[in-house]
Design a protein around this motif. Structure first.
Motif, short mmCIF file in Angstrom:
data_model
loop_
_atom_site.label_atom_id
_atom_site.label_comp_id
_atom_site.label_asym_id
_atom_site.label_seq_id
_atom_site.Cartn_x
_atom_site.Cartn_y
_atom_site.Cartn_z
N CYS A 121 43.82 49.11 32.79
CA CYS A 121 42.56 49.29 33.94
C CYS A 121 41.58 48.47 33.84
CB CYS A 121 41.69 50.28 32.34
SG CYS A 121 40.16 51.70 32.90
N PRO A 122 40.54 49.31 35.08
CA PRO A 122 39.80 47.50 35.39
C PRO A 122 38.67 47.98 34.45
CG PRO A 122 39.38 49.67 36.75
CD PRO A 122 40.67 49.81 36.45
N THR A 123 38.15 48.39 33.44
CA THR A 123 37.11 48.03 32.71
C THR A 123 37.53 47.84 31.72
OG1 THR A 123 36.76 51.13 33.21
CG2 THR A 123 35.86 50.39 31.30
N TYR A 211 36.07 46.27 24.32
CA TYR A 211 37.52 47.03 24.22
C TYR A 211 36.97 48.59 24.77
CZ TYR A 211 40.58 42.68 24.36
OH TYR A 211 40.55 41.80 24.44
N VAL A 212 36.30 49.28 24.52
CA VAL A 212 35.75 50.52 24.65
C VAL A 212 35.46 51.00 25.84
CG1 VAL A 212 34.31 51.84 23.58
CG2 VAL A 212 33.95 50.47 22.27
N ARG A 213 36.15 51.59 26.29
CA ARG A 213 36.69 52.58 27.87
C ARG A 213 36.32 54.04 27.53
NH1 ARG A 213 42.42 50.03 28.23
NH2 ARG A 213 41.74 48.05 27.59
N HIS A 214 35.68 53.94 28.83
CA HIS A 214 35.53 55.10 29.40
C HIS A 214 34.70 56.96 28.25
CE1 HIS A 214 38.43 54.11 32.02
NE2 HIS A 214 39.58 54.39 31.27
N GLY A 215 33.91 55.91 27.80
CA GLY A 215 33.05 56.53 26.69
C GLY A 215 34.04 56.42 25.39
N GLY A 216 34.95 56.12 25.05
CA GLY A 216 35.02 56.29 24.16
C GLY A 216 36.98 56.50 23.49
#
Length: 253
Positions: A121-123, A211-216
């Protein structure tokens, strides 16, 4: 009596008062406070959408691979036995094996391996990590037979048959993890909780700083091709309700 001529009136200069300047500055500050968080939220939403799109591309590529190998799913980033610089799944991406990827530095690089452009993921590209290390892990579910299969005339080890899955819509095929995990080997550890919370597991990605992505949440690709997000509570194996779902998500039966 003082008489103002047209010439003197033209020379009169008008300027903003201090109150007017402060008012304008205050308005600009308010607008900035509103716009900046909105822009940040839009960017995160766009990256999440891109992540979902990439996972769906994986689903399409794997579906084609499964069809060619008579219902067998590869359990990882299997390399071409003939050309070790390529991956078996390269053939199934529309990129034709010559994809341009963006690294964390912003540098654009030509990459010969098509799958590498879709590894994560780009995030998740931060902290010096790039797509040269996978962030999407193939799930090796409990009950996987790990048999060899022929794909495009080549023998590839470690695969299982989709016909062994009792419910494709509830079996995770691929999931977001912490940087560097090629697969989430639930079958090998023999414990779903161990696999989830391991050094490169799903919960490790969600709780580790940077590394937290998409609000957890972590996106997951299911065997039937749909993509859903797993929240931190969804992956908490100590929670009775979550455990029931996780036992299903990571097991062929």
């Amino acid at each position: 009596m003082q008489i103002y001529t047209k010439r003197s009136r033209l020379k009169t200069r008008h300027a903003f008062t201090l109150i007017e300047l402060l008012t304008v500055i205050a308005i600009i500050g308010i607008l900035a406070a509103i716009i900046i968080p909105t822009v940040s939220k839009v960017r995160k939403t766009a990256k999440k959408a891109q992540c979902v799109a990439r996972m769906r591309q994986w689903g399409n590529a794997i579906a084609l691979q499964v069809n060619d190998s008579k219902s067998k799913v590869i359990l990882g980033y299997a390399k071409d036995p003939v050309d070790s610089s390529k991956y078996i799944l390269d053939t199934y991406f529309n990129s034709g094996g010559n994809t341009v990827i963006e690294e964390s530095s912003g540098k654009v690089t030509d990459n010969k391996s098509a799958t590498k452009a879709f590894w994560g993921c780009p995030t998740g590209i931060n902290g010096g990590n790039t797509l040269t290390a996978s962030q999407y892990a193939f799930v090796v579910p409990i009950g996987a037979s790990r048999t060899a299969t022929m794909i495009l005339g080549q023998s590839v080890s470690n695969s299982y048959s989709v016909t062994d899955a009792s419910s494709p819509s509830k079996l995770i095929l691929m999931v977001e993890v912490k940087n560097g995990a090629n697969n989430l080997d639930v079958a090998n550890t023999g414990a779903i909780q161990t696999a989830l919370e391991g050094g490169n597991g799903v919960r490790s990605m969600q709780t580790s700083d940077g590394y937290v992505r998409h609000g957890g949440t972590a996106n997951a690709l299911f065997l039937d091709g749909h993509v859903s997000a797993l929240s931190l509570s969804d992956t908490d194996y100590t929670n009775a309700d979550a455990k029931v779902a996780l036992d299903r998500y990571f097991s062929l039966r």
